[in-house]
Design a protein around this motif. Structure first.
Motif, PDB file in Angstrom:
ATOM      1  N   LEU A   1       0.813  -1.218   0.000  1.00  0.00           N
ATOM      2  CA  LEU A   1       0.000   0.000   0.000  1.00  0.00           C
ATOM      3  C   LEU A   1       0.850   1.273   0.000  1.00  0.00           C
ATOM      4  O   LEU A   1       0.476   2.277  -0.614  1.00  0.00           O
ATOM      5  CB  LEU A   1      -0.913  -0.030   1.238  1.00  0.00           C
TER       6      LEU A   1
ATOM      7  N   MET B   1       0.318   4.784  -1.943  1.00  0.00           N
ATOM      8  CA  MET B   1       0.009   6.050  -1.279  1.00  0.00           C
ATOM      9  C   MET B   1       0.854   7.172  -1.872  1.00  0.00           C
ATOM     10  O   MET B   1       0.430   8.308  -1.948  1.00  0.00           O
ATOM     11  CB  MET B   1       0.277   5.921   0.226  1.00  0.00           C
TER      12      MET B   1
ATOM     13  N   LEU C   1      -9.693   0.613  -4.321  1.00  0.00           N
ATOM     14  CA  LEU C   1      -9.040   1.377  -3.260  1.00  0.00           C
ATOM     15  C   LEU C   1      -9.733   2.730  -3.130  1.00  0.00           C
ATOM     16  O   LEU C   1      -9.865   3.458  -4.104  1.00  0.00           O
ATOM     17  CB  LEU C   1      -7.565   1.578  -3.632  1.00  0.00           C
TER      18      LEU C   1
ATOM     19  N   ASP D   1     -10.188   6.328  -0.672  1.00  0.00           N
ATOM     20  CA  ASP D   1      -9.781   7.129   0.482  1.00  0.00           C
ATOM     21  C   ASP D   1     -10.985   7.927   0.949  1.00  0.00           C
ATOM     22  O   ASP D   1     -11.498   8.782   0.229  1.00  0.00           O
ATOM     23  CB  ASP D   1      -8.620   8.067   0.127  1.00  0.00           C
TER      24      ASP D   1
ATOM     25  N   LEU E   1      -9.946   5.846  -5.485  1.00  0.00           N
ATOM     26  CA  LEU E   1      -8.652   5.982  -6.154  1.00  0.00           C
ATOM     27  C   LEU E   1      -8.553   4.978  -7.300  1.00  0.00           C
ATOM     28  O   LEU E   1      -8.149   5.312  -8.405  1.00  0.00           O
ATOM     29  CB  LEU E   1      -7.519   5.781  -5.144  1.00  0.00           C
TER      30      LEU E   1
ATOM     31  N   SER F   1      -7.799  16.702   0.732  1.00  0.00           N
ATOM     32  CA  SER F   1      -6.698  15.844   1.180  1.00  0.00           C
ATOM     33  C   SER F   1      -5.482  16.657   1.617  1.00  0.00           C
ATOM     34  O   SER F   1      -4.369  16.153   1.620  1.00  0.00           O
ATOM     35  CB  SER F   1      -6.291  14.893   0.050  1.00  0.00           C
TER      36      SER F   1
ATOM     37  N   LEU G   1      -3.506  11.184   3.143  1.00  0.00           N
ATOM     38  CA  LEU G   1      -4.672  10.310   3.122  1.00  0.00           C
ATOM     39  C   LEU G   1      -5.464  10.431   4.411  1.00  0.00           C
ATOM     40  O   LEU G   1      -4.916  10.753   5.453  1.00  0.00           O
ATOM     41  CB  LEU G   1      -4.215   8.870   2.900  1.00  0.00           C
TER      42      LEU G   1
ATOM     43  N   ASN H   1      -8.698   8.033   5.361  1.00  0.00           N
ATOM     44  CA  ASN H   1      -8.829   6.612   5.668  1.00  0.00           C
ATOM     45  C   ASN H   1      -8.714   5.861   4.350  1.00  0.00           C
ATOM     46  O   ASN H   1      -9.585   5.972   3.494  1.00  0.00           O
ATOM     47  CB  ASN H   1     -10.189   6.304   6.289  1.00  0.00           C
ATOM     48  N   THR H   2      -7.646   5.113   4.196  1.00  0.00           N
ATOM     49  CA  THR H   2      -7.445   4.384   2.960  1.00  0.00           C
ATOM     50  C   THR H   2      -8.025   2.988   3.115  1.00  0.00           C
ATOM     51  O   THR H   2      -7.643   2.248   4.018  1.00  0.00           O
ATOM     52  CB  THR H   2      -5.943   4.278   2.652  1.00  0.00           C
TER      53      THR H   2
ATOM     54  N   ALA I   1      -5.225   3.044   7.486  1.00  0.00           N
ATOM     55  CA  ALA I   1      -5.769   2.224   6.409  1.00  0.00           C
ATOM     56  C   ALA I   1      -6.635   1.107   6.970  1.00  0.00           C
ATOM     57  O   ALA I   1      -6.353   0.581   8.054  1.00  0.00           O
ATOM     58  CB  ALA I   1      -4.625   1.628   5.589  1.00  0.00           C
TER      59      ALA I   1
END
Lengths: 457, 439
Positions: free
Chosen positions: B226, B230, B260, B262, B287, B313, B333, B335-336, B424
């Protein structure tokens, strides 16, 4: 300041109490490619108080100086809450109370340099990188200076005033060819004046050149190698892999680990000496007095291959019956002091670089530190770049070299030490217990080690 | 609002950011309480635009006048501001404050730590237990000369437990932590159970499978894949041309099952906030969907450079939000979230004939993450044989390329996502194409 702090301490209801109030002046200039991401000269201030009550610590962090007495009371109150649960009370090793001032002389005081000039300096380095080659697609150039003005007082009568300067420059180049992206950097970090940030154009160019070279470097093949570490990487190795486990705070209530780290135990070859030193003029790891008001002591962690010392705070010194060493450091007023390194190095040996190469059929010459991390005996750190060693000679460039291993095995596997010693303070710092980046210096000569695992395809 | 007014008297535009961090922290060392601390830190940052040029300054515990002067001085030598401050409004508040968290007394945090020590040492008497607990809140206040004012208090509660198992010639360390905003989302027993599971799995040391075995990344291990993403999805990397994803919006870059998102608005999620640190409303930002690149994340500056819209962001404090008010905003980020698949962790393990479980690594982010490369020491990892965990591995490195693995190497996505570092929300990932080297 002194009267205020001492007055507050007189009224503290704790077995021991201390106040650290800090005023920080910092400048920062940061470019990423053509973007000026930071340009700042700021001041900040804040404080931390600690109280020891019946063997437990209470602490309070704050930004309002009028609150010092209130915060001391709060810290004592929290210590009392913890003390009810304590079985093995924390004790502090005896230290002679001291009143002192430490104000270093800066050749060129960075506070007198206009922000504009600092910007121009960083911009010039940035241009050197960006103009090096069309393959350079981005850069990061960062200049920082910090003057940490520390006022420290404790209930035993110690009162200290220290000025701690720190200047760093980071010169990082990013090169790209098709989908491949490589980066390389050069950095400095010194407890000195503005003068150390000047004339780094060649270093900027070196970073750019290397980033471009890495685009055509060979990928290292994963496996076990005889490795020569350059001074910087060997310095990071001794800091990360060995230094951290010599920080006595993690041995404090850890009987099994204490057995592993017995003084007198052999850790490496006869020629191996590892030093932890609180003061070397101009070095950013310096702590003339630590953040518990303890004067510095130079410690041999390893002497002639044998473990001879550890790093201590007052609490770990008392618990182990050893003397305090002045290693209790805090990264800022937002934190308590914990056991940290200062200037840590492997003393030089006698071999020339050619002698180190001799007899290596196929090996890796790893240079420059990209990063490193340790978890007790296991460590990992990455080289910025590397070269093959073929038939005792340095050959083609390699990339993606990440070394890993067990520190005890690796120390035993050190075969030879070079005579070409170097100390280095980078632009980053050390992280521990949520406190980062703490200015430190690492050092070493070239070091040859057998059986090092390198990750890769 | 004196600071903003003073700045506005000279500057054509100004923005004041204030944060107050308050809370209580408790530390255990060697199975025993060591310290209880309190924190009350006010930090401020001022951005100004003077003659079109941007200036920045920050302070803690300092005079207002000094802050204004410092920001104006910065603008004098600054570069043209590529953006203007947005009008501050927030119509859609995220749920970020739980009053119950703030009522937790230090004694209760201490009791959670004691329970962790007790439960772990009951089964493993020789294990050394350290623990850290925190409860508190951050109150953010933002105002600017484009109009409006925003403020929000966000609670946070965290618990981390570290277990050290030290035997002659072998040191095994397990570190498990949770950061939440709501009290009911932190169950010390769940966390303790996870520590115990890793300790049980790790009792025996076994050789790691070599070559390119299937690798099961369980939550913290997922960050190996990840983290490069990011960086790659960051609008700044895109604007600067260093992201391999640049120009790939709409392209199938990942496995079709890989989604994915965010999300800044997930109720009580650790990174949730109604607005970012520049006052732009947050929201749900896909994303990648079905493996197709959909969006990048932008702060005001990166959006202006890339001629895109800001996505809420703009985060202060750097990538892991460490330094707060001291850093100017940059794309970060909230919350991914990797969209979970199906199947339990036990089920995924049962389906592996031979493989490696990676629960934690050393050296996260070292190496060339811009290109997607990773190379890490497996600090907590286990070998699997015939669907069973047979023991812990040591001295083992994994290496590969995140983009390659997530395109061609994704075998299965687990169905039990967990929070990692308060950043995340990720399920277990069973992947191929990772090389494993061991001593």
């Amino acid at each position: 300041m002194k009267a205020n702090l001492q007055e507050a301490l007189r009224n503290a209801s704790a077995d021991y109490a201390e106040i650290r109030w800090e005023v920080l002046e910092r400048s920062r200039v940061a470019f990423q490619r053509d973007q000026l991401l930071a340009l700042e000269h700021s001041r900040e201030a804040g404080g931390v108080v600690r109280a020891l009550v019946e063997g437990a610590w209470g602490m309070a962090v704050f930004t309002d100086p009028d609150q010092i007495p209130t915060k001391l009371a709060e810290a004592a109150e929290l210590a009392r809450a913890a003390a009810r649960k304590v079985r093995n009370p924390i004790r502090l090793a005896e230290v002679q109370p001291v009143e002192d001032k430490f104000i270093p002389q800066l050749a060129q005081d960075f506070r007198e340099i206009p922000l504009e000039e600092k910007r121009k300096l960083a911009e010039r380095y940035n241009q050197v990188i960006l103009n090096y080659s069309p393959q350079i697609v981005s850069s990061t150039v960062r200049y920082t200076d910090t003057l940490r003005h520390v006022y420290y007082a404790n209930s035993e009568g110690t009162y200290l005033q220290q000025l701690i300067p720190d200047v760093t420059v980071l010169l990082l180049a990013v090169a790209r060819k098709n989908g491949d992206i490589q980066q390389a950097f050069e950095s400095i970090g010194e407890a000195a004046g503005y003068e150390v940030a000047l004339d780094l154009e060649e270093r900027a160019e070196a970073a750019a050149r290397r980033a471009v070279e890495l685009l055509s470097a060979k990928q290292v093949k994963g496996g076990k190698y005889t490795v020569i570490l350059d001074q910087e990487l060997a310095g990071v190795f001794i800091h990360e892999a060995f230094g951290h486990i010599c920080e006595a705070d993690f041995l404090l209530k850890n009987e099994p680990m204490r057995k592993v780290m017995q003084l007198g135990r052999r850790f490496g070859v006869e020629q191996l000496n590892v030093v932890e030193d609180g003061y070397i003029p101009g070095r950013r790891g310096n702590a003339p007095y630590d953040d518990e008001g303890v004067p510095r002591r130079k410690v041999y962690l390893i002497k002639d291959g044998v473990l001879t010392g550890l790093m201590h705070s007052r609490a770990t010194a008392a618990a182990t019956g050893m003397g305090p060493t002045g290693n209790a450091r805090a990264v800022s007023w937002e934190h308590e002091p914990i056991v940290r390194m200062r200037n840590t190095y492997i003393e030089p040996g006698e071999a020339s670089f050619e002698e180190l190469l001799k007899g290596i059929d196929y090996g890796v010459y790893a240079k420059g530190a990209f990063g490193g991390q340790t978890e007790f005996e296991q460590f990992t750190f990455s080289a910025q770049y590397a070269y093959e060693i073929r038939g005792g000679e340095v050959g083609d460039m390699l990339r993606d070299v990440v070394l890993t291993g067990n520190v005890f095995d690796t120390l035993r596997n050190i075969e030879r030490l070079g005579k070409d010693f170097q100390l280095k303070g980078g632009a980053g710092g050390c992280g521990k217990g949520g406190q980062s980046p703490l200015p430190v210096t690492d050092g070493a000569p070239h070091v040859r080690i057998r059986d090092v695992v390198i990750g890769g395809k | 609002m004196r600071i903003l007014e003073r700045a506005a008297g000279v500057a054509q535009a100004a923005e004041l950011y204030q944060e107050l961090r308050e809370g209580v922290e408790v530390s255990f060392r060697g199975g025993e309480i060591e310290r209880v601390g309190a924190r009350e830190v006010l930090g401020r940052a001022l951005r100004v635009i003077v003659d079109g040029k941007l200036g920045f300054a920050s302070t803690a515990g300092e005079e207002e006048e000094a802050l204004v002067e410092a920001a104006l001085a910065s603008a004098r030598y600054g570069d043209p501001a590529p953006f203007s401050f947005p009008e501050l409004r927030c119509d859609d508040a995220a749920q970020v404050l739980d009053g119950e968290v703030l009522k937790i007394p230090p004694e209760e945090l201490i009791s959670w730590g004691e329970e962790a020590v007790r439960a772990i040492r009951e089964e493993f008497p020789d294990v050394i237990v350290d623990a850290h607990l925190w409860r508190g809140k951050i109150t953010v206040r933002l105002s600017n000369t484009s109009g409006g004012e925003l403020s929000e208090a966000r609670s946070s509660l965290s618990m981390g437990v570290e277990a050290q198992w030290i035997r002659e010639g072998d040191i095994y360390l397990v570190w498990v932590s949770r950061t939440v905003r709501r009290r009911e989302d932190l169950d010390p027993q769940v966390l303790i159970a996870e520590v115990l599971r890793y300790l049980r799995w790790g009792e025996r040391v076994v050789p790691a499978p070599q070559g390119r075995p299937p690798v099961l990344l369980v939550p913290k291990g997922t960050l190996v894949l990840l983290l490069p993403l990011m960086v790659g999805f960051s609008g700044m990397s895109v604007a600067l041309g260093t992201s391999p994803l640049k120009g790939k919006i709409g392209e199938q870059v990942f496995d079709p099952r890989f989604t994915l998102v965010d999300d800044g608005h997930l109720p009580f999620a650790p990174g949730s906030r109604s607005f970012d640190d520049e006052g732009v409303p947050t929201g749900r930002l896909p994303l990648a969907e079905g493996g197709v690149v959909k969006n990048f994340f932008y702060d005001l500056r990166a959006a202006a450079l890339a001629k895109a819209e800001p996505t809420g962001s703009g985060i202060r404090g750097g990538f892991f939000r460490g330094s707060g008010f001291r850093s100017p905003p940059s794309p970060g980020l909230r919350n991914t979230v990797i969209q979970p698949g199906e199947g339990t962790l036990d089920g995924l393990i049962a389906g592996m004939k031979e493989g490696l479980i990676v629960a934690d690594v050393l050296g996260l982010g070292q190496g060339n993450i811009q290109s997607g490369a990773f190379s890490n020491n497996v600090s907590t990892g286990f070998a699997v044989k015939d669907g069973r965990v047979i023991g812990r591995v040591k001295n083992t490195m994994i290496a590969g390329n995140s983009y390659e693995v997530l395109k061609d190497g994704l075998r299965e996505i687990g169905g039990e996502p967990e929070w990692v570092y308060g950043l995340a929300h990720v399920p277990a990932l069973l992947v191929e194409g990772v090389s494993v080297v061991t001593r």
